[in-house]
Scaffold this active site. Structure first.
Site, PDB file in Angstrom:
ATOM      1  N   HIS A  67       0.600  -1.226  -0.071  1.00 42.36           N
ATOM      2  CA  HIS A  67       0.228   0.146   0.102  1.00 42.36           C
ATOM      3  C   HIS A  67       1.039   0.930  -0.193  1.00 42.36           C
ATOM      4  O   HIS A  67       0.679   1.858  -0.521  1.00 42.36           O
ATOM      5  CB  HIS A  67      -1.104  -0.057   1.023  1.00 42.36           C
ATOM      6  CG  HIS A  67      -1.992   1.215   1.161  1.00 42.36           C
ATOM      7  ND1 HIS A  67      -3.209   1.382   0.493  1.00 42.36           N
ATOM      8  CD2 HIS A  67      -1.613   2.391   2.004  1.00 42.36           C
ATOM      9  CE1 HIS A  67      -3.676   2.399   1.329  1.00 42.36           C
ATOM     10  NE2 HIS A  67      -3.065   3.026   1.609  1.00 42.36           N
ATOM     11  N   GLU A  68       1.895   0.981   0.845  1.00 40.20           N
ATOM     12  CA  GLU A  68       2.697   2.125   0.604  1.00 40.20           C
ATOM     13  C   GLU A  68       3.208   2.531  -0.385  1.00 40.20           C
ATOM     14  O   GLU A  68       4.001   3.554  -1.052  1.00 40.20           O
ATOM     15  CB  GLU A  68       3.646   2.450   2.226  1.00 40.20           C
ATOM     16  CG  GLU A  68       2.967   1.966   3.567  1.00 40.20           C
ATOM     17  CD  GLU A  68       1.568   3.000   3.757  1.00 40.20           C
ATOM     18  OE1 GLU A  68       1.808   4.978   3.334  1.00 40.20           O
ATOM     19  OE2 GLU A  68       0.483   3.427   4.383  1.00 40.20           O
ATOM     20  N   HIS A  71       1.711   4.331  -2.608  1.00 40.27           N
ATOM     21  CA  HIS A  71       1.784   6.142  -2.249  1.00 40.27           C
ATOM     22  C   HIS A  71       3.430   6.193  -3.386  1.00 40.27           C
ATOM     23  O   HIS A  71       3.751   7.226  -3.544  1.00 40.27           O
ATOM     24  CB  HIS A  71       1.733   6.115  -0.829  1.00 40.27           C
ATOM     25  CG  HIS A  71       0.605   6.447  -0.653  1.00 40.27           C
ATOM     26  ND1 HIS A  71      -0.535   7.165  -1.092  1.00 40.27           N
ATOM     27  CD2 HIS A  71       0.125   5.099   0.126  1.00 40.27           C
ATOM     28  CE1 HIS A  71      -1.883   6.636  -0.261  1.00 40.27           C
ATOM     29  NE2 HIS A  71      -1.470   5.863   0.515  1.00 40.27           N
TER      30      HIS A  71
END
Length: 150
Positions: A67-68, A71
């Site tokens: 998920h990170e 980003h």
């Protein structure tokens, strides 16, 4: 698991799922409480919550890292890296990263305690407050009648 192992895991997942290297720092941040991890825009580093690894295991931690990394890579490619952006949602689906992480059961939820209770002398509305209210200065916001402390 230590920060060196996390750094290596993030670099491996970045190459495997995104085909791009992770060139910044990844580490545990013990001060994180309400999130599994965060991507820092200014430094492009990733911080992870160690409690998620301890409570849910390596699979949940890998999901948070993916998920990170979504980003991270979108921000560096100057695409939409925010949660509401289409690019971000599409990349999450492509790599199989979760949009949200599981809740922690070890963290106690804060309960709100009220010390003071006031009632309007006109309409009977009750008001719960943590801090004391000066009933000589303040009146009911609904009908403008004076308040009394219960």
């Amino acid at each position: 698991m230590e920060n060196e192992q996390i750094q290596k895991l993030v670099e491996e997942l970045s190459i495997k799922y995104f085909g791009r290297p992770f060139l910044h720092q990844a580490s545990f941040n013990t001060r994180l409480r309400t999130t599994g991890g965060r991507y820092l825009l200014k430094t492009s580093n990733i911080e992870l919550n160690k409690l998620y690894y301890q409570e849910h295991g390596i699979d949940e931690l890998k999901g948070i890292i993916l998920h990170e990394l979504c980003h991270y890579h979108l921000h560096l490619m100057k695409k939409g890296y925010k949660h509401e952006d289409k690019d971000f949602k599409d990349l999450l689906k492509k790599v199989g990263a979760p949009r949200y992480c599981k809740p922690l059961t070890s963290i106690k939820k804060r309960t709100v305690s009220y010390k003071y209770k006031y009632q309007c002398s006109g309409c009977g509305q009750t008001f719960l407050r943590k801090r004391k209210v000066d009933i000589k200065r303040f009146v009911c916001g609904i009908c403008k009648s004076p308040l009394k402390q219960l």
